[in-house]
Design an enzyme around this catalytic site. Structure first.
Site, PDB file in Angstrom:
ATOM      1  N   THR A  92     -17.970  59.418 -64.131  1.00 18.48           N
ATOM      2  CA  THR A  92     -17.342  60.510 -63.383  1.00 18.48           C
ATOM      3  C   THR A  92     -15.975  60.713 -63.770  1.00 18.48           C
ATOM      4  OG1 THR A  92     -16.549  61.244 -61.128  1.00 18.48           O
ATOM      5  CG2 THR A  92     -16.770  58.969 -61.579  1.00 18.48           C
ATOM      6  N   ASP A  93     -15.607  61.939 -63.869  1.00 21.03           N
ATOM      7  CA  ASP A  93     -14.084  62.351 -64.187  1.00 21.03           C
ATOM      8  C   ASP A  93     -13.151  61.804 -63.068  1.00 21.03           C
ATOM      9  OD1 ASP A  93     -14.723  63.920 -62.120  1.00 21.03           O
ATOM     10  OD2 ASP A  93     -13.995  65.822 -62.941  1.00 21.03           O
ATOM     11  N   GLU A  94     -13.792  61.174 -61.833  1.00 22.02           N
ATOM     12  CA  GLU A  94     -12.738  60.865 -60.949  1.00 22.02           C
ATOM     13  C   GLU A  94     -12.113  59.463 -61.319  1.00 22.02           C
ATOM     14  OE1 GLU A  94     -14.409  61.288 -56.947  1.00 22.02           O
ATOM     15  OE2 GLU A  94     -15.854  62.745 -57.636  1.00 22.02           O
TER      16      GLU A  94
ATOM     17  N   TYR B  79     -14.494  54.896 -54.172  1.00 21.23           N
ATOM     18  CA  TYR B  79     -15.810  55.352 -55.057  1.00 21.23           C
ATOM     19  C   TYR B  79     -15.220  55.423 -56.312  1.00 21.23           C
ATOM     20  CZ  TYR B  79     -18.488  58.819 -57.742  1.00 21.23           C
ATOM     21  OH  TYR B  79     -19.275  59.238 -58.800  1.00 21.23           O
TER      22      TYR B  79
ATOM     23  N   LYS C 112     -16.186  53.068 -59.826  1.00 25.69           N
ATOM     24  CA  LYS C 112     -16.794  53.691 -60.768  1.00 25.69           C
ATOM     25  C   LYS C 112     -15.778  53.197 -62.136  1.00 25.69           C
ATOM     26  CE  LYS C 112     -20.049  55.918 -61.740  1.00 25.69           C
ATOM     27  NZ  LYS C 112     -21.173  55.575 -61.882  1.00 25.69           N
TER      28      LYS C 112
HETATM   29  P1  NAD Z   1     -26.908  60.102 -55.854  1.00 26.91           P
HETATM   30  O1  NAD Z   1     -26.246  59.724 -54.928  1.00 26.91           O
HETATM   31  O2  NAD Z   1     -27.604  61.614 -55.716  1.00 26.91           O
HETATM   32  O3  NAD Z   1     -28.201  59.506 -56.444  1.00 26.91           O
HETATM   33  C1  NAD Z   1     -27.996  57.875 -56.690  1.00 26.91           C
HETATM   34  C2  NAD Z   1     -29.064  57.503 -56.917  1.00 26.91           C
HETATM   35  O4  NAD Z   1     -28.916  55.932 -56.971  1.00 26.91           O
HETATM   36  C3  NAD Z   1     -30.157  57.381 -55.636  1.00 26.91           C
HETATM   37  O5  NAD Z   1     -31.636  57.734 -56.114  1.00 26.91           O
HETATM   38  C4  NAD Z   1     -30.427  56.055 -55.053  1.00 26.91           C
HETATM   39  O6  NAD Z   1     -31.308  55.891 -54.354  1.00 26.91           O
HETATM   40  C5  NAD Z   1     -30.095  55.217 -56.093  1.00 26.91           C
HETATM   41  N1  NAD Z   1     -29.368  53.807 -55.799  1.00 26.91           N
HETATM   42  C6  NAD Z   1     -28.286  53.742 -55.194  1.00 26.91           C
HETATM   43  N2  NAD Z   1     -28.198  52.550 -55.122  1.00 26.91           N
HETATM   44  C7  NAD Z   1     -29.039  51.823 -55.892  1.00 26.91           C
HETATM   45  C8  NAD Z   1     -29.254  50.439 -55.858  1.00 26.91           C
HETATM   46  N3  NAD Z   1     -28.352  49.632 -55.493  1.00 26.91           N
HETATM   47  N4  NAD Z   1     -30.336  50.055 -56.846  1.00 26.91           N
HETATM   48  C9  NAD Z   1     -31.091  51.097 -57.394  1.00 26.91           C
HETATM   49  N5  NAD Z   1     -30.939  52.333 -57.085  1.00 26.91           N
HETATM   50  C10 NAD Z   1     -29.653  52.780 -56.457  1.00 26.91           C
HETATM   51  O7  NAD Z   1     -26.030  60.352 -57.019  1.00 26.91           O
HETATM   52  P2  NAD Z   1     -25.715  61.791 -58.197  1.00 26.91           P
HETATM   53  O8  NAD Z   1     -24.875  62.689 -57.783  1.00 26.91           O
HETATM   54  O9  NAD Z   1     -27.288  61.866 -58.719  1.00 26.91           O
HETATM   55  O10 NAD Z   1     -24.978  60.765 -59.335  1.00 26.91           O
HETATM   56  C11 NAD Z   1     -25.695  59.723 -60.412  1.00 26.91           C
HETATM   57  C12 NAD Z   1     -24.615  59.388 -61.120  1.00 26.91           C
HETATM   58  O11 NAD Z   1     -23.932  60.082 -61.871  1.00 26.91           O
HETATM   59  C13 NAD Z   1     -23.639  58.429 -60.448  1.00 26.91           C
HETATM   60  O12 NAD Z   1     -23.627  57.329 -61.158  1.00 26.91           O
HETATM   61  C14 NAD Z   1     -22.488  59.331 -60.186  1.00 26.91           C
HETATM   62  O13 NAD Z   1     -21.247  58.265 -60.208  1.00 26.91           O
HETATM   63  C15 NAD Z   1     -22.573  60.070 -61.591  1.00 26.91           C
HETATM   64  N6  NAD Z   1     -21.828  61.247 -61.535  1.00 26.91           N
HETATM   65  C16 NAD Z   1     -22.038  61.973 -60.497  1.00 26.91           C
HETATM   66  C17 NAD Z   1     -21.338  63.600 -60.238  1.00 26.91           C
HETATM   67  C18 NAD Z   1     -21.677  64.228 -59.180  1.00 26.91           C
HETATM   68  O14 NAD Z   1     -21.136  65.407 -59.153  1.00 26.91           O
HETATM   69  N7  NAD Z   1     -22.640  64.223 -58.457  1.00 26.91           N
HETATM   70  C19 NAD Z   1     -20.485  63.922 -61.493  1.00 26.91           C
HETATM   71  C20 NAD Z   1     -20.210  63.025 -62.476  1.00 26.91           C
HETATM   72  C21 NAD Z   1     -20.769  61.738 -62.644  1.00 26.91           C
HETATM   73  P1  TYD Z   2     -17.639  66.588 -52.801  1.00 26.50           P
HETATM   74  O1  TYD Z   2     -18.819  67.360 -52.905  1.00 26.50           O
HETATM   75  O2  TYD Z   2     -17.665  65.467 -51.984  1.00 26.50           O
HETATM   76  O3  TYD Z   2     -17.247  66.015 -54.302  1.00 26.50           O
HETATM   77  P2  TYD Z   2     -15.952  65.141 -54.804  1.00 26.50           P
HETATM   78  O4  TYD Z   2     -15.212  64.435 -53.704  1.00 26.50           O
HETATM   79  O5  TYD Z   2     -16.583  64.084 -55.367  1.00 26.50           O
HETATM   80  O6  TYD Z   2     -15.288  66.107 -55.719  1.00 26.50           O
HETATM   81  O7  TYD Z   2     -16.353  67.474 -52.341  1.00 26.50           O
HETATM   82  C1  TYD Z   2     -16.129  68.567 -53.303  1.00 26.50           C
HETATM   83  C2  TYD Z   2     -14.641  68.997 -52.703  1.00 26.50           C
HETATM   84  O8  TYD Z   2     -14.932  69.931 -51.369  1.00 26.50           O
HETATM   85  C3  TYD Z   2     -13.686  68.050 -52.534  1.00 26.50           C
HETATM   86  O9  TYD Z   2     -12.503  68.592 -52.635  1.00 26.50           O
HETATM   87  C4  TYD Z   2     -13.737  67.742 -50.934  1.00 26.50           C
HETATM   88  C5  TYD Z   2     -14.203  68.915 -50.400  1.00 26.50           C
HETATM   89  N1  TYD Z   2     -15.406  69.073 -49.327  1.00 26.50           N
HETATM   90  C6  TYD Z   2     -14.888  69.762 -48.312  1.00 26.50           C
HETATM   91  O10 TYD Z   2     -13.766  70.515 -48.165  1.00 26.50           O
HETATM   92  N2  TYD Z   2     -15.519  69.629 -46.935  1.00 26.50           N
HETATM   93  C7  TYD Z   2     -16.758  68.982 -46.822  1.00 26.50           C
HETATM   94  O11 TYD Z   2     -17.335  68.891 -46.027  1.00 26.50           O
HETATM   95  C8  TYD Z   2     -16.903  68.036 -48.144  1.00 26.50           C
HETATM   96  C9  TYD Z   2     -18.349  67.387 -48.528  1.00 26.50           C
HETATM   97  C10 TYD Z   2     -16.276  68.294 -49.241  1.00 26.50           C
END
Ligand code: NAD
Ligand code: TYD
Length: 352
Positions: free
Chosen positions: A133-135, A158, A162
């Site tokens: 992630t970019d975070e 988080y 990461k």
């Molecule tokens: P998500 O929470 O929707 O899915 C995570 C998946 O991992 C789930 O299916 C869960 O069951 C599985 N999981 C969790 N713990 C586990 C374990 N101990 N063993 C096996 N499986 C397990 O997450 P996402 O949003 O799809 O993110 C996927 C990846 O992409 C993550 O690594 C996250 O850090 C990264 N990412 C997410 C975003 C975003 O915007 N959502 C952006 C950049 C990077």
């Molecule tokens: P989120 O979807 O949790 O992603 P991330 O924290 O990984 O960027 O949140 C996106 C943005 O929205 C973040 O600035 C937090 C804000 N946010 C709210 O304002 N209300 C909410 O209920 C949630 C879940 C997030």
């Protein structure tokens, strides 16, 4: 690289399910094994359209279980790993950081160890792709963008977990010579997104005429990318990056949370046949998130210039498509918001 058998971890989650679907459909010669623990965020309903494909297999398991992972690598003989399994929600990491250490750090190191052992003597033919992630880069002020060389500065449990996993992946390249690739992506949106994250949570609440919680003043900025564009970037990077490389992935699409929510309210008023301005009345400002990063923005020019990847969708179009998906998939939304979701929601938002 002629890859035959690929382990995708976290394939039942939001982004993972889009990556699994893309690989199963685009590469019939590859065997795709989806390993997922099926936590609250993992859902096999996300993959019903490809579950019977001859090149797809699901394995339920926990990446924290080192013995299980080592045995899986011994028996399955993977050629590559695309690692997405993670605890992914910042708010949950604030309430329960240890879960994030276990899955994101220990789980990643377990996978690295299994790959290192199993692939010994053959690292050049194998690949470990870590999705991040970019975070990890921390927060930006009003200007600037994260590049691949921006120093790590995570603020939430988080992002710290990461960042730690990214460091381990690089260390296994530098120390043992494992072929690794990392990508760091901005916020994704699209179908199958669990309604704890901002966009699906707001869609669900607007649909149900519930308050839409906006943290602080709603001035935090995120850079939003359509999830299928992320899956396509992972495909391109997996096949074309050099060993040890990092790529940033982002949409050049920055939105203040409050502007995004207002756009979503407008789209939903139109889709639900409500008069203009109705859904905006649901916006409720609540206590800010602790350590809330002000702004994320990704410079993805390396990916655009070296590997010819560009985002395919304009945000307004992508958001409208996303709203359509949630309105057409009420059963999915009902399923994922049954069981523990209500108690999570009440605890998370009662405190605000
Ligand atoms: P998500 O929470 O929707 O899915 C995570 C998946 O991992 C789930 O299916 C869960 O069951 C599985 N999981 C969790 N713990 C586990 C374990 N101990 N063993 C096996 N499986 C397990 O997450 P996402 O949003 O799809 O993110 C996927 C990846 O992409 C993550 O690594 C996250 O850090 C990264 N990412 C997410 C975003 C975003 O915007 N959502 C952006 C950049 C990077
Ligand atoms: P989120 O979807 O949790 O992603 P991330 O924290 O990984 O960027 O949140 C996106 C943005 O929205 C973040 O600035 C937090 C804000 N946010 C709210 O304002 N209300 C909410 O209920 C949630 C879940 C997030």
């Amino acid at each position: 690289m002629m890859t035959k058998k690929i382990l995708i971890t976290g394939g039942a989650g939001f982004i993972g399910s889009h990556v699994v679907r893309r690989f199963v459909k685009s590469y019939p010669d590859y065997q795709i094994v989806n390993l997922d623990k099926l936590t609250y965020a993992g859902n096999l309903l996300n993959l019903t359209d490809i579950e019977s494909a001859p090149n797809y297999e699901f394995v339920k398991g926990d990446i924290v279980d080192a013995a299980f992972i080592a045995e899986l690598f011994r028996t399955a003989q993977f050629d590559a790993v695309i690692h997405l399994a993670a605890e992914s929600h910042v708010d949950r990491s604030i309430s329960n950081p240890m879960e994030f250490v276990m899955t994101n750090v220990i789980g990643t190191v377990n996978l690295l160890n299994a790959a290192k052992e199993q692939w010994k003597g053959d690292y050049a033919q194998k690949r470990f792709y870590h999705v991040s992630t970019d975070e990890v880069y921390g927060a930006l002020g009003e200007t600037g963008m994260f590049t691949e060389t921006t120093a790590y500065d995570p603020h939430s449990p988080y992002s710290a977990s990461k960042a730690s996993s990214d460091h381990f992946v690089r260390a296994y390249h530098d120390t043992y010579g494992l072929d690794v690739v990392i990508s760091n992506c901005s916020n994704n949106y699209g179908s199958h997104h669990f309604p704890e994250k901002l966009i699906p949570l707001a869609i669900n609440n607007i649909k149900n005429n519930k308050a839409v919680p906006v943290y602080g003043k709603g001035e935090n900025v995120r850079d939003w990318l359509w999830v299928e564009d992320h899956a396509r970037a992972i495909d391109v990077i997996f096949h074309q990056a050099k060993a040890g490389e990092t790529y940033n992935i982002g949409g050049h699409n920055e939105w203040k949370n409050i502007d995004l929510i207002k756009l979503l309210c407008k789209i939903m008023d139109e889709k639900l046949g409500r008069s203009a301005g109705t859904s905006e009345q649901l916006i409720t400002y609540v206590t800010d998130r602790a350590g809330h990063d002000l702004r994320y923005a990704i410079d993805s020019s390396k990916l655009q210039e070296k590997l010819n990847w560009v985002p395919s969708l304009q945000f307004e179009e992508g958001l409208a498509k996303t709203v359509d998906w949630y309105l057409e998939n009420e059963q999915w939304l009902d399923d994922v918001t049954s069981s523990n979701y209500q108690s999570y929601y009440e605890t998370q938002y009662a405190e605000r």
